[in-house]
Design a protein around this motif. Structure first.
Motif, mmCIF file in Angstrom:
data_model
loop_
_atom_site.group_PDB
_atom_site.id
_atom_site.type_symbol
_atom_site.label_atom_id
_atom_site.label_comp_id
_atom_site.label_asym_id
_atom_site.label_seq_id
_atom_site.Cartn_x
_atom_site.Cartn_y
_atom_site.Cartn_z
ATOM 1 N N LYS A 30 0.889 -1.325 -0.072
ATOM 2 C CA LYS A 30 -0.089 -0.010 0.005
ATOM 3 C C LYS A 30 0.915 1.285 -0.056
ATOM 4 C CE LYS A 30 -3.920 -2.287 2.454
ATOM 5 N NZ LYS A 30 -3.471 -3.335 3.015
ATOM 6 N N VAL A 31 1.921 1.308 0.799
ATOM 7 C CA VAL A 31 2.642 2.428 0.858
ATOM 8 C C VAL A 31 4.285 1.951 0.648
ATOM 9 C CG1 VAL A 31 1.070 3.657 2.413
ATOM 10 C CG2 VAL A 31 3.082 2.299 3.330
ATOM 11 N N ARG A 70 3.219 7.437 -0.784
ATOM 12 C CA ARG A 70 1.830 7.205 -0.805
ATOM 13 C C ARG A 70 1.162 7.066 0.624
ATOM 14 N NH1 ARG A 70 4.291 3.218 -4.181
ATOM 15 N NH2 ARG A 70 3.547 1.279 -2.559
ATOM 16 N N SER A 84 -2.343 5.394 2.680
ATOM 17 C CA SER A 84 -3.702 4.628 2.689
ATOM 18 C C SER A 84 -4.476 5.031 3.766
ATOM 19 C CB SER A 84 -3.338 3.415 2.368
ATOM 20 O OG SER A 84 -2.810 2.881 3.788
ATOM 21 N N ASP A 140 -7.649 1.065 3.940
ATOM 22 C CA ASP A 140 -7.212 -0.065 3.175
ATOM 23 C C ASP A 140 -7.195 0.498 1.928
ATOM 24 O OD1 ASP A 140 -6.151 -1.819 4.986
ATOM 25 O OD2 ASP A 140 -8.278 -2.883 5.251
ATOM 26 N N VAL A 141 -7.290 1.850 1.462
ATOM 27 C CA VAL A 141 -7.386 2.078 0.004
ATOM 28 C C VAL A 141 -6.254 3.290 -0.015
ATOM 29 C CG1 VAL A 141 -8.793 3.509 -1.462
ATOM 30 C CG2 VAL A 141 -9.961 1.908 -0.057
ATOM 31 N N VAL A 142 -5.246 3.099 -1.151
ATOM 32 C CA VAL A 142 -4.567 3.951 -1.568
ATOM 33 C C VAL A 142 -5.176 5.307 -1.969
ATOM 34 C CG1 VAL A 142 -2.327 4.615 -2.709
ATOM 35 C CG2 VAL A 142 -2.698 2.352 -1.904
ATOM 36 N N GLU A 166 -4.010 -7.871 -0.154
ATOM 37 C CA GLU A 166 -5.157 -6.790 -0.803
ATOM 38 C C GLU A 166 -6.383 -6.900 -0.007
ATOM 39 O OE1 GLU A 166 -5.640 -7.531 -4.845
ATOM 40 O OE2 GLU A 166 -3.574 -7.338 -5.321
ATOM 41 N N ASP A 207 1.601 5.768 11.004
ATOM 42 C CA ASP A 207 0.948 4.778 10.267
ATOM 43 C C ASP A 207 0.662 3.553 10.822
ATOM 44 O OD1 ASP A 207 1.059 6.467 7.901
ATOM 45 O OD2 ASP A 207 1.589 5.011 6.655
ATOM 46 N N GLY A 227 -13.912 3.789 2.729
ATOM 47 C CA GLY A 227 -13.566 2.559 1.713
ATOM 48 C C GLY A 227 -14.665 1.477 1.119
#
Length: 313
Positions: free
Chosen positions: A21-22, A40, A42, A45-47, A148, A219, A258
């Motif tokens: 993700k990051v 990046r 997120s 759980d979404v970038v 994912e 994070d 999300g």
């Protein structure tokens, strides 16, 4: 400052690569891995569509400091930090769980509790707790680790019954988790902060359990300011915090959590710069040194050259 949202490094001996993700991770034939903390970001759980300048540097340098400060508790994967955005370390076989530990009722745990659930990952919580209140003792609420999509809550009993982690090894992971959280709590207290909750990832190398990835960063962790905490709790006010939760709150206020069909709100330059400022604020609150932006016209070339110079040694 430009945000680094993608890397394509040309390194000797690359066996495989993984884009998280990051983070961009490069696995080398010599048993090491190169982890690039990109900019990046997120949430849920979404970038998100825009990168955050300096975020990768903040995360990488904070994680490196905390790995050094906890190395007496158990070995960790870190070998070197050749660039402000890069850590090189040992490849480990990861456990397929994330060890989430909570000292306060906040975030996801509070949302579950508010919805009426009194059991979280097999841990029973008493009635009458308030949002952001300190728990009677820290609790471990593990999640499954997936490449994912959304991580899912799971109990220790399920982990052991399903053979995800052997019982004896899982008990050791619990001991390490609580010891790391205690150390993080003590360090945060010395900085006028409260470590609310965090997560740890573990793996094995040559039969030895090792701490992996980042620890105690914004994070992976939530921090409250200790000053005024009790007063805000009594008044039912939001706690002043340093974590990525402010990003989640901004998204939720804009109707995004999300879920399918939901649209990420516009990330204007003002929003992006504001997030950068909050990450730098947390760095300077936690680190003994002020944050120094690693400014460079061509950040991608700097990263690659610094890695090559280390590997050639």
């Amino acid at each position: 400052m430009k945000a680094v949202v993608k890397t394509d490094l040309n390194l000797p001996g690359i066996k495989s690569r993984y884009t998280g993700k990051v983070r961009d991770v490069y696995f080398l034939e010599n048993g090491c891995m190169v982890m690039v903390a990109t900019d990046r970001i997120s949430a849920f759980d979404v970038v998100l569509p825009e990168g955050i300048p300096c975020k990768g540097q903040v995360l990488n340098q904070l994680a490196a400091q905390f790995l050094d400060l906890t190395a007496d508790i158990l070995p960790n994967w870190k070998v070197a930090v050749p660039d402000p955005m890069v850590t090189i370390g040992w490849q480990c076989e990861p456990y397929k769980v994330e060890m989430v530990v909570r000292g306060y009722l906040a975030g996801h745990a509070w949302r579950e509790y508010k919805a009426g659930r009194r059991s979280l990952c097999g841990v029973t919580l008493p009635d009458g707790l308030r949002e952001n209140e300190k728990l009677p003792q820290p609790i471990i609420t593990p999640t499954t680790k997936v490449a994912e999509g959304h991580d899912e809550d799971i109990s220790r009993e399920e982990i052991i019954a399903r053979g995800i982690v052997p019982a004896d090894e899982y008990k050791q992971l619990e001991k390490y988790t609580l010891a790391l959280f205690q150390r993080g709590t003590e360090i945060a207290a010395g900085k006028g902060l409260i470590l609310v909750d965090t997560k740890y990832e573990f793996g094995k190398r040559d039969g030895q359990i090792m701490l992996m990835d980042e620890i105690h960063t914004p994070d992976s962790s939530r921090y409250f300011y200790a000053e005024g905490y009790a007063q805000r709790l009594e008044k039912g006010e939001h706690q002043k915090q340093l974590s990525k939760e402010f990003v989640r709150e901004w998204l939720m206020a804009s109707g995004f959590q999300g879920q399918a069909g939901q649209k990420v709100p516009e990330m204007t330059p003002e929003v992006v710069n504001g997030i950068t400022d909050r990450y730098i604020e947390l760095y300077e609150k936690l680190s003994p040194e002020p944050f120094r932006k690693a400014e460079c016209e061509d950040i991608a070339s700097r990263i690659e050259n610094n890695i090559l110079n280390f590997l050639n040694k």
